[in-house]
Design an enzyme around this catalytic site. Structure first.
Site, PDB file in Angstrom:
ATOM      1  N   PHE A  14     -28.546   9.338  38.308  1.00  0.00           N
ATOM      2  CA  PHE A  14     -27.478  10.183  37.754  1.00  0.00           C
ATOM      3  C   PHE A  14     -27.754  10.611  36.313  1.00  0.00           C
ATOM      4  O   PHE A  14     -27.086  11.505  35.794  1.00  0.00           O
ATOM      5  CB  PHE A  14     -26.137   9.441  37.773  1.00  0.00           C
ATOM      6  CG  PHE A  14     -25.627   9.097  39.156  1.00  0.00           C
ATOM      7  CD1 PHE A  14     -26.093   9.761  40.286  1.00  0.00           C
ATOM      8  CD2 PHE A  14     -24.662   8.118  39.320  1.00  0.00           C
ATOM      9  CE1 PHE A  14     -25.620   9.442  41.553  1.00  0.00           C
ATOM     10  CE2 PHE A  14     -24.175   7.797  40.584  1.00  0.00           C
ATOM     11  CZ  PHE A  14     -24.654   8.454  41.704  1.00  0.00           C
ATOM     12  N   GLY A  15     -28.643   9.925  35.632  1.00  0.00           N
ATOM     13  CA  GLY A  15     -28.908  10.245  34.233  1.00  0.00           C
ATOM     14  C   GLY A  15     -29.819   9.189  33.633  1.00  0.00           C
ATOM     15  O   GLY A  15     -30.177   8.211  34.301  1.00  0.00           O
TER      16      GLY A  15
ATOM     17  N   GLY B 106     -38.261   1.867  33.076  1.00  0.00           N
ATOM     18  CA  GLY B 106     -38.105   0.864  32.022  1.00  0.00           C
ATOM     19  C   GLY B 106     -39.313  -0.055  32.031  1.00  0.00           C
ATOM     20  O   GLY B 106     -40.401   0.326  31.619  1.00  0.00           O
ATOM     21  N   GLY B 107     -39.123  -1.261  32.562  1.00  0.00           N
ATOM     22  CA  GLY B 107     -40.240  -2.190  32.662  1.00  0.00           C
ATOM     23  C   GLY B 107     -41.006  -2.033  33.969  1.00  0.00           C
ATOM     24  O   GLY B 107     -42.054  -2.654  34.157  1.00  0.00           O
ATOM     25  N   GLY B 108     -40.468  -1.256  34.887  1.00  0.00           N
ATOM     26  CA  GLY B 108     -41.140  -1.092  36.184  1.00  0.00           C
ATOM     27  C   GLY B 108     -41.141  -2.375  37.008  1.00  0.00           C
ATOM     28  O   GLY B 108     -42.045  -2.614  37.805  1.00  0.00           O
TER      29      GLY B 108
ATOM     30  N   GLU C 180     -29.285   3.472  38.861  1.00  0.00           N
ATOM     31  CA  GLU C 180     -30.711   3.419  39.196  1.00  0.00           C
ATOM     32  C   GLU C 180     -31.460   4.722  38.907  1.00  0.00           C
ATOM     33  O   GLU C 180     -32.270   5.196  39.710  1.00  0.00           O
ATOM     34  CB  GLU C 180     -30.884   2.998  40.660  1.00  0.00           C
ATOM     35  CG  GLU C 180     -30.261   1.634  40.927  1.00  0.00           C
ATOM     36  CD  GLU C 180     -30.517   1.098  42.326  1.00  0.00           C
ATOM     37  OE1 GLU C 180     -31.407   1.618  43.012  1.00  0.00           O
ATOM     38  OE2 GLU C 180     -29.816   0.156  42.725  1.00  0.00           O
TER      39      GLU C 180
ATOM     40  N   SER D 262     -38.706  -3.206  39.141  1.00  0.00           N
ATOM     41  CA  SER D 262     -37.846  -3.045  40.317  1.00  0.00           C
ATOM     42  C   SER D 262     -38.493  -3.699  41.536  1.00  0.00           C
ATOM     43  O   SER D 262     -39.701  -3.596  41.732  1.00  0.00           O
ATOM     44  CB  SER D 262     -37.638  -1.554  40.605  1.00  0.00           C
ATOM     45  OG  SER D 262     -37.020  -1.392  41.865  1.00  0.00           O
TER      46      SER D 262
ATOM     47  N   PRO E  45     -36.750   7.796  35.776  1.00  0.00           N
ATOM     48  CA  PRO E  45     -36.510   6.962  34.593  1.00  0.00           C
ATOM     49  C   PRO E  45     -37.221   5.616  34.783  1.00  0.00           C
ATOM     50  O   PRO E  45     -37.082   4.984  35.832  1.00  0.00           O
ATOM     51  CB  PRO E  45     -34.987   6.801  34.585  1.00  0.00           C
ATOM     52  CG  PRO E  45     -34.483   8.000  35.343  1.00  0.00           C
ATOM     53  CD  PRO E  45     -35.502   8.218  36.426  1.00  0.00           C
TER      54      PRO E  45
ATOM     55  N   TYR F   2     -29.874 -16.666  46.990  1.00  0.00           N
ATOM     56  CA  TYR F   2     -31.182 -16.095  46.657  1.00  0.00           C
ATOM     57  C   TYR F   2     -32.232 -16.818  47.498  1.00  0.00           C
ATOM     58  O   TYR F   2     -32.414 -18.031  47.361  1.00  0.00           O
ATOM     59  CB  TYR F   2     -31.434 -16.300  45.161  1.00  0.00           C
ATOM     60  CG  TYR F   2     -32.667 -15.633  44.632  1.00  0.00           C
ATOM     61  CD1 TYR F   2     -32.593 -14.378  44.042  1.00  0.00           C
ATOM     62  CD2 TYR F   2     -33.914 -16.242  44.715  1.00  0.00           C
ATOM     63  CE1 TYR F   2     -33.735 -13.754  43.543  1.00  0.00           C
ATOM     64  CE2 TYR F   2     -35.052 -15.627  44.222  1.00  0.00           C
ATOM     65  CZ  TYR F   2     -34.942 -14.390  43.642  1.00  0.00           C
ATOM     66  OH  TYR F   2     -36.070 -13.779  43.146  1.00  0.00           O
TER      67      TYR F   2
HETATM   68  C1  LIG Z   1     -40.639 -11.392  39.399  1.00  0.00           C
HETATM   69  C2  LIG Z   1     -39.321 -10.702  39.312  1.00  0.00           C
HETATM   70  C3  LIG Z   1     -38.182 -11.419  39.006  1.00  0.00           C
HETATM   71  C4  LIG Z   1     -36.939 -10.777  38.930  1.00  0.00           C
HETATM   72  N1  LIG Z   1     -35.848 -11.504  38.585  1.00  0.00           N
HETATM   73  C5  LIG Z   1     -34.650 -10.895  38.479  1.00  0.00           C
HETATM   74  C6  LIG Z   1     -33.498 -11.636  38.100  1.00  0.00           C
HETATM   75  O1  LIG Z   1     -33.557 -12.831  37.839  1.00  0.00           O
HETATM   76  N2  LIG Z   1     -32.326 -10.963  38.004  1.00  0.00           N
HETATM   77  C7  LIG Z   1     -32.241  -9.629  38.238  1.00  0.00           C
HETATM   78  O2  LIG Z   1     -31.160  -9.076  38.125  1.00  0.00           O
HETATM   79  N3  LIG Z   1     -33.318  -8.916  38.613  1.00  0.00           N
HETATM   80  C8  LIG Z   1     -34.517  -9.502  38.729  1.00  0.00           C
HETATM   81  N4  LIG Z   1     -35.613  -8.764  39.086  1.00  0.00           N
HETATM   82  C9  LIG Z   1     -35.484  -7.330  39.358  1.00  0.00           C
HETATM   83  C10 LIG Z   1     -35.703  -6.420  38.130  1.00  0.00           C
HETATM   84  O3  LIG Z   1     -36.378  -7.090  37.125  1.00  0.00           O
HETATM   85  C11 LIG Z   1     -34.384  -5.922  37.609  1.00  0.00           C
HETATM   86  O4  LIG Z   1     -33.861  -5.011  38.550  1.00  0.00           O
HETATM   87  C12 LIG Z   1     -34.425  -5.238  36.235  1.00  0.00           C
HETATM   88  O5  LIG Z   1     -33.103  -4.913  35.883  1.00  0.00           O
HETATM   89  C13 LIG Z   1     -35.264  -3.996  36.214  1.00  0.00           C
HETATM   90  O6  LIG Z   1     -35.488  -3.640  34.865  1.00  0.00           O
HETATM   91  P1  LIG Z   1     -36.710  -2.713  34.464  1.00  0.00           P
HETATM   92  O7  LIG Z   1     -36.608  -2.421  33.018  1.00  0.00           O
HETATM   93  O8  LIG Z   1     -37.991  -3.276  34.917  1.00  0.00           O
HETATM   94  O9  LIG Z   1     -36.356  -1.409  35.285  1.00  0.00           O
HETATM   95  P2  LIG Z   1     -37.270  -0.492  36.186  1.00  0.00           P
HETATM   96  O10 LIG Z   1     -37.903  -1.271  37.278  1.00  0.00           O
HETATM   97  O11 LIG Z   1     -38.168   0.308  35.317  1.00  0.00           O
HETATM   98  O12 LIG Z   1     -36.148   0.441  36.789  1.00  0.00           O
HETATM   99  C14 LIG Z   1     -35.160  -0.066  37.657  1.00  0.00           C
HETATM  100  C15 LIG Z   1     -34.227   1.083  38.055  1.00  0.00           C
HETATM  101  O13 LIG Z   1     -33.493   1.505  36.928  1.00  0.00           O
HETATM  102  C16 LIG Z   1     -33.805   2.848  36.580  1.00  0.00           C
HETATM  103  N5  LIG Z   1     -33.883   2.892  35.116  1.00  0.00           N
HETATM  104  C17 LIG Z   1     -34.699   2.185  34.301  1.00  0.00           C
HETATM  105  N6  LIG Z   1     -34.438   2.478  33.017  1.00  0.00           N
HETATM  106  C18 LIG Z   1     -33.430   3.391  33.007  1.00  0.00           C
HETATM  107  C19 LIG Z   1     -32.707   4.087  32.001  1.00  0.00           C
HETATM  108  N7  LIG Z   1     -32.954   3.903  30.701  1.00  0.00           N
HETATM  109  N8  LIG Z   1     -31.743   4.946  32.381  1.00  0.00           N
HETATM  110  C20 LIG Z   1     -31.449   5.161  33.681  1.00  0.00           C
HETATM  111  N9  LIG Z   1     -32.104   4.527  34.679  1.00  0.00           N
HETATM  112  C21 LIG Z   1     -33.079   3.653  34.345  1.00  0.00           C
HETATM  113  C22 LIG Z   1     -35.101   3.169  37.287  1.00  0.00           C
HETATM  114  O14 LIG Z   1     -35.219   4.546  37.590  1.00  0.00           O
HETATM  115  C23 LIG Z   1     -34.995   2.312  38.533  1.00  0.00           C
HETATM  116  O15 LIG Z   1     -34.247   2.938  39.532  1.00  0.00           O
HETATM  117  C24 LIG Z   1     -36.862  -9.386  39.183  1.00  0.00           C
HETATM  118  C25 LIG Z   1     -38.019  -8.669  39.472  1.00  0.00           C
HETATM  119  C26 LIG Z   1     -39.239  -9.311  39.534  1.00  0.00           C
HETATM  120  C27 LIG Z   1     -40.472  -8.521  39.827  1.00  0.00           C
END
Ligand SMILES: Cc1cc2nc3c(=O)[nH]c(=O)nc-3n(C[C@H](O)[C@H](O)[C@H](O)COP(=O)(O)OP(=O)(O)OC[C@H]3O[C@@H](n4cnc5c(N)ncnc54)[C@H](O)[C@@H]3O)c2cc1C
Length: 499
Positions: free
Chosen positions: A261-262, A127-129, A258, A131, A125, A420
């Site tokens: 699970f779905g 989203g924005g990638g 993460e 992680s 799965p 942090y």
């Molecule tokens: C520069 C930077 C700053 C950041 N700052 C913060 C911050 O301030 N606070 C914070 O909490 N995090 C922060 N993060 C971490 C990250 O942005 C978060 O974990 C965010 O929630 C990930 O969202 P995403 O859409 O990019 O998910 P992804 O990176 O695409 O995925 C994250 C996880 O969720 C799963 N996933 C994604 N979408 C779904 C879905 N629809 N259903 C089920 N599983 C899914 C993926 O498989 C993966 O395991 C930061 C990261 C970076 C690179």
């Protein structure tokens, strides 16, 4: 999104000559010898999906929504931790999925999971990638291929219940898109992590994200009232009342799951009225301990503003100040005041707020200059924070030698807070190995000092061992049983989260 770095390439920044000089003098940073790999140099594994699987996926989502081109594969190869970026800069595309699938509805997601379960194809799965814990980098051994299931087409505000202050939103909405849709109705989520511009609502829920306004708005998991999830064994609807005594709260099986699970395909989220103004104020505390005490009192007296953030001496100094800077963001009523701190007025806080999404661009510039910069985070109860703070700093200093370790508190509760850390050091000959060794030492120190391995970044691949130690053998058994029950073929994000 830049494939080997952060964000909009047009906003890339460089470092001023005096900063480069300081990095060389203080940390021994020297410019890297070679050039980073170009897009065309990325080495991708042979795409490995059978014609039957590809045809099935195309029949579910449409041919144009199954991408096997290099561009799509490279952009879904990893997340955005510093090790992820270093690997991409080396042209290492070995974690690329075989295909990227873009479903347009809950039904299509369910069908993709059905086919992939039957054919033993791993599904990530996506989203924005963004992680930073290896959350979108599954293990591929034992599977007949890997597909990234990118939810970007699920990007609608489905409905708003203004009476209950709830909005149903789809998981592929990025932070700014979701705010724009809600702001048009005078509403806000109030969730602004540093990755806000690129991360998605589904990712926030799946990784239990915490935003910069968490003091006033809570963590993302506090905002989730209900979820719709597609799993390999069927659809799952969770959350029908604000609170319930009908057994354990199973929403928390999905929050933080993460992608293992779905797939979250829709969420009912608590929303708030958009404030008339977001105001800023700043204070200078004589020490990190004094600032933390002041934060604790506010949290325990339930007087928290929307944003409350305290930098330690090193982070304040790097930002050009002295003492410990506290940033206050408040939206109504009166802001807190502090008898034992110097009042700096709004300017330092406004400057912080203006630049707060720019930090990741600076990381790219530092990496290009031959430095390694990475962050890590943890949390503990107030009484354990001083020990945790010292333990992590000392571990990083012992592992890296010449290093700048800075820290801030920006997520706090009545009983404790998160820490942090941002780490800057010379890349050295093998930046990946150097950072990974230091990270292992910091993780060990966190465990020994009683902190959690993650307050908001999650577990992913990177924290799996530490997570197993944190939840113990009974917890590991529970996690494996949940996985087996929801994903019997183990296709969802193999190697991520579940120990
Ligand atoms: C520069 C930077 C700053 C950041 N700052 C913060 C911050 O301030 N606070 C914070 O909490 N995090 C922060 N993060 C971490 C990250 O942005 C978060 O974990 C965010 O929630 C990930 O969202 P995403 O859409 O990019 O998910 P992804 O990176 O695409 O995925 C994250 C996880 O969720 C799963 N996933 C994604 N979408 C779904 C879905 N629809 N259903 C089920 N599983 C899914 C993926 O498989 C993966 O395991 C930061 C990261 C970076 C690179």
């Amino acid at each position: 999104m830049l494939w080997s770095g952060w964000g909009d390439p047009g906003r890339a920044t460089g470092l001023a000559p005096d900063v480069l000089e300081l990095l060389a003098e203080a940390l021994g940073v020297t410019p890297p010898t070679g050039e980073p790999a170009g897009f065309g140099d990325v080495r991708l594994p042979e795409a490995d999906l059978s014609p039957f699987v590809l045809a099935s996926l195309r029949s579910i989502v449409g041919a144009e929504s199954v991408r096997t081109d290099a561009d799509a594969r490279i952009r879904h190869t990893r997340g955005k931790s510093t090790p992820d970026l270093l690997r991409m800069r080396m042209g290492d595309g070995s974690d690329a999925p075989d295909a990227v699938v873009l479903p347009g509805s809950h039904h299509e997601v369910s069908e993709v999971l059905r086919v992939c379960s039957a054919e033993r194809v791993a599904v990530v799965p996506f989203g924005g990638g963004t992680s930073v814990v290896g959350g979108v980098t599954p293990l591929r051994e034992g599977f007949a291929g890997v597909v990234a299931l990118d939810v970007r087409r699920l990007d609608r505000l489905v409905s708003v219940d203004e009476e209950s202050m709830l909005a149903e939103l789809q998981p592929g909405l990025r932070g700014p898109q979701a705010e724009e849709l809600l702001n048009a109705r005078g509403l806000t989520l109030g969730h602004f992590p540093q990755s806000w511009e690129y991360a998605t609502l589904g990712g926030f829920a799946a990784a239990r994200s915490s935003g910069q306004a968490s003091a006033g708005y809570g963590r993302f998991d506090d905002m989730v009232e209900g979820l719709t999830v597609a799993t390999p064994v069927g659809d799952w609807e969770l959350g029908r009342a604000p609170r319930s005594a009908a057994g354990p709260d199973l929403r928390h099986v999905v929050l933080g799951s993460e992608g293992a699970f779905g797939v979250i395909t829709s969420m009912r989220l608590r929303v708030r009225r958009l404030p008339a103004r977001r105001n800023w104020d700043a204070w200078r505390f004589p020490s990190f301990a004094a600032g933390r005490d002041a934060m604790r009192v506010l949290a325990q007296e339930r007087r928290l503003p929307a944003v409350l953030r305290l930098s330690d001496e090193t982070e304040t100094m790097i930002g050009g100040g002295s003492g410990c800077l506290m940033v206050v963001g408040w939206e109504g009523g009166e802001p807190p005041t502090f008898a034992d701190a110097g009042h700096l007025g709004p300017e330092p806080a406004e400057r912080w707020a203006e630049g707060r999404f720019g930090g990741p661009y600076l990381r790219d510039a530092l990496i290009a200059a031959g430095a390694t910069v990475e962050t890590l985070e943890t949390a503990a109860h107030w009484s354990g924070l001083p020990r945790l703070y010292e333990a992590v700093r000392l571990a990083l200093e012992a592992a890296l030698g010449r290093v700048i370790v800075m820290c801030h508190v920006s997520h706090l509760y009545e009983t404790g807070a998160s820490l942090y850390f941002t780490v800057v050091t010379a890349a050295g000959d093998d930046p990946l190995a150097r950072w990974e060794a230091a990270k292992a030492k910091a993780s060990e120190a966190i465990g020994l000092a009683g902190g959690t391995i993650s307050h908001h970044h999650g577990v992913g691949r990177d924290h799996r061992a530490a997570y197993a130690a944190e939840i113990g053998p009974v917890g590991v058994g529970v996690m494996r049983a949940i996985k087996k029950s929801l994903d019997p073929m183990g296709i969802l994000n193999p190697g991520v989260l579940v120990p």
